[in-house]
Every structure is written in structure tokens, then in C-alpha cells.
Design a protein around this motif. Structure first.
Motif, short mmCIF file in Angstrom:
data_model
loop_
_atom_site.label_atom_id
_atom_site.label_comp_id
_atom_site.label_asym_id
_atom_site.label_seq_id
_atom_site.Cartn_x
_atom_site.Cartn_y
_atom_site.Cartn_z
N ASN A 1 2.01 3.09 -2.35
CA ASN A 1 1.22 4.26 -3.25
C ASN A 1 -0.22 4.65 -2.92
O ASN A 1 -0.85 4.99 -3.66
CB ASN A 1 1.62 3.82 -4.53
CG ASN A 1 0.68 2.73 -5.08
OD1 ASN A 1 0.29 1.65 -4.14
ND2 ASN A 1 0.72 2.37 -6.33
N ARG A 2 -0.76 4.16 -1.79
CA ARG A 2 -2.18 4.12 -1.57
C ARG A 2 -2.37 4.80 -0.04
O ARG A 2 -1.62 4.75 0.80
CB ARG A 2 -2.64 2.76 -1.55
CG ARG A 2 -2.67 1.92 -2.74
CD ARG A 2 -3.20 2.84 -4.05
NE ARG A 2 -4.53 3.17 -4.05
CZ ARG A 2 -5.20 3.82 -4.84
NH1 ARG A 2 -4.52 4.30 -5.90
NH2 ARG A 2 -6.56 3.97 -4.79
N ASP A 3 -3.44 5.63 0.15
CA ASP A 3 -3.66 6.33 1.43
C ASP A 3 -4.16 5.24 2.45
O ASP A 3 -4.79 4.18 1.88
CB ASP A 3 -4.87 7.26 1.09
CG ASP A 3 -4.57 8.44 0.24
OD1 ASP A 3 -5.50 9.31 0.09
OD2 ASP A 3 -3.37 8.24 -0.12
N THR B 1 -1.67 10.09 3.32
CA THR B 1 -1.86 9.78 1.87
C THR B 1 -0.47 9.30 1.69
O THR B 1 0.55 8.90 2.41
CB THR B 1 -1.78 10.96 1.10
OG1 THR B 1 -0.60 11.51 1.39
CG2 THR B 1 -3.12 11.95 1.71
N TRP B 2 -0.53 8.66 0.28
CA TRP B 2 0.93 8.08 0.02
C TRP B 2 2.04 8.97 0.03
O TRP B 2 3.05 8.47 -0.01
CB TRP B 2 0.50 7.28 -1.28
CG TRP B 2 0.60 8.34 -2.59
CD1 TRP B 2 -0.86 9.07 -2.80
CD2 TRP B 2 1.36 8.59 -3.54
NE1 TRP B 2 -0.38 9.54 -3.85
CE2 TRP B 2 0.65 9.52 -4.36
CE3 TRP B 2 2.71 8.42 -3.59
CZ2 TRP B 2 1.47 10.08 -5.44
CZ3 TRP B 2 3.36 9.08 -4.78
CH2 TRP B 2 2.61 9.81 -5.41
N ASN C 1 6.44 2.17 4.96
CA ASN C 1 6.36 1.45 3.69
C ASN C 1 7.05 0.23 3.55
O ASN C 1 6.73 -0.75 3.01
CB ASN C 1 6.42 2.24 2.67
CG ASN C 1 5.42 3.54 2.44
OD1 ASN C 1 4.53 3.33 2.88
ND2 ASN C 1 5.73 4.49 1.79
N PHE D 1 0.96 -1.18 -0.05
CA PHE D 1 -0.06 0.07 -0.02
C PHE D 1 0.82 1.41 0.02
O PHE D 1 0.27 2.32 0.41
CB PHE D 1 -0.98 0.10 1.19
CG PHE D 1 -2.10 -1.05 1.09
CD1 PHE D 1 -1.82 -2.33 1.90
CD2 PHE D 1 -3.05 -0.77 0.44
CE1 PHE D 1 -2.86 -3.14 1.60
CE2 PHE D 1 -4.09 -1.77 0.20
CZ PHE D 1 -3.83 -2.79 0.85
N TYR E 1 -12.94 3.03 1.43
CA TYR E 1 -11.59 2.35 1.35
C TYR E 1 -11.87 1.01 1.01
O TYR E 1 -13.00 0.30 1.35
CB TYR E 1 -10.98 2.40 2.64
CG TYR E 1 -10.41 3.62 3.13
CD1 TYR E 1 -11.38 4.50 3.66
CD2 TYR E 1 -9.22 4.06 3.09
CE1 TYR E 1 -10.46 5.76 3.82
CE2 TYR E 1 -8.68 5.27 3.29
CZ TYR E 1 -9.56 6.26 3.77
OH TYR E 1 -8.94 7.33 4.12
N ASN E 2 -11.05 0.44 0.20
CA ASN E 2 -11.53 -1.12 -0.20
C ASN E 2 -11.06 -2.28 0.77
O ASN E 2 -11.58 -3.10 0.70
CB ASN E 2 -10.36 -1.34 -1.77
CG ASN E 2 -11.10 -0.57 -2.89
OD1 ASN E 2 -12.42 -0.65 -2.80
ND2 ASN E 2 -10.24 -0.43 -3.71
N ASP F 1 -6.31 1.92 0.93
CA ASP F 1 -6.73 2.06 -0.49
C ASP F 1 -8.06 2.98 -0.56
O ASP F 1 -9.01 2.41 -0.89
CB ASP F 1 -6.93 0.74 -1.23
CG ASP F 1 -6.97 0.96 -2.66
OD1 ASP F 1 -7.57 -0.10 -3.23
OD2 ASP F 1 -6.59 1.70 -3.25
N HIS F 2 -7.72 4.27 -0.42
CA HIS F 2 -8.85 5.17 -0.31
C HIS F 2 -9.27 5.21 -1.86
O HIS F 2 -8.72 5.42 -2.83
CB HIS F 2 -8.51 6.74 -0.19
CG HIS F 2 -9.41 7.49 0.22
ND1 HIS F 2 -9.22 8.94 -0.28
CD2 HIS F 2 -10.65 7.44 0.58
CE1 HIS F 2 -10.23 9.54 -0.01
NE2 HIS F 2 -11.24 8.81 0.56
N VAL F 3 -10.61 4.97 -2.03
CA VAL F 3 -11.14 5.22 -3.29
C VAL F 3 -12.12 6.36 -3.58
O VAL F 3 -12.96 6.46 -4.44
CB VAL F 3 -11.93 3.86 -3.95
CG1 VAL F 3 -10.83 2.85 -4.00
CG2 VAL F 3 -12.89 3.43 -2.80
#
Length: 118
Positions: free
Chosen positions: A31-33, A52-53, A73, A29, A105-106, A98-100
Motif C-alpha cells: 500500500n506504499r509507493d 504507486t500503490w 505485491n 509495501f 522515501y523512508n 514508502d514515498h512520504v
């Protein structure tokens, strides 16, 4: 299979500190929030903090100046340092990744209980 596993919850007196960890597995993750939410008894789940990423940080007003979100990370882990805890911080704390958009979030962890006694 993606998993988020929270740890670090427990019972603490008001004014004390706890550090929550959320270890992710199954994908990176970096590169994901990622974020922390909480749900107190009889209440809806609420946003606590987001990183955030690019490591920008956002907090709900009630925890600003007391909580700090961070990430490693290399370990695929996000943390929540909680200081000056109050009884109203008592809740189950959930990690999300994984904020969408629109606060969605996923991926979610199963939560860790934080109880602050007065």
C-alpha cells in the motif's frame, strides 16, 4: 528490520537489456509507493521511475519508452525492466520504498551497479 535488496545489475553492451529486482523484507509495501533512482559517477542521485500503490507509473524523460517499472505485491518486490540501454544509463541503481512526499522515501537499498559499454 526493514531491508531492500537490489539485484540484477551487471555489464551489458549498448542496446541490450537488464532486469533489476528489489526484494523488500521486514514489512509489506503493498500500500506504499516504490521507486528506482540512480547515481552516475560524479553526479547527484536522480529519479528514474516510480510506481504507486495503485500501480500508476511515472518515469524521468530520458528513460520513457525504454524502461518499465512493475511490482509483485505477493513477493513484496519491485522490478525495473531496462531495454535499449545506453552508455549514459551507467550508474548505481537504488530501490526506494514508502514515498512520504517531495520525492522523499523512508527506505533505501544499497544499490546495484549497471554498466553499459559502447
Amino acid at each position: 528490520q526493514v531491508r531492500l535488496v537490489e539485484s540484477g545489475g551487471g555489464l551489458v553492451q549498448a542496446g541490450g537489456s537488464l532486469r533489476l529486482s528489489c526484494a523488500a523484507s521486514g514489512r509489506t509495501f503493498s500500500n506504499r509507493d516504490m521507486a528506482w533512482f540512480r547515481q552516475a559517477p560524479g553526479k547527484e542521485r536522480e529519479f528514474v521511475a516510480r510506481i504507486t500503490w495503485t500501480s500508476s507509473r511515472y518515469y524521468t524523460d530520458s528513460v520513457k519508452g525504454r524502461f518499465a517499472i512493475s511490482r509483485d505485491n505477493a513477493k513484496n518486490t519491485v522490478y525495473l525492466q531496462m531495454d535499449s540501454l545506453k552508455p549514459e544509463d551507467t550508474a548505481v541503481y537504488y530501490c526506494a520504498a514508502d514515498h512520504v512526499g517531495a520525492g522523499r522515501y523512508n527506505y533505501w537499498g544499497r544499490g546495484t551497479q549497471v554498466t553499459v559499454s559502447s
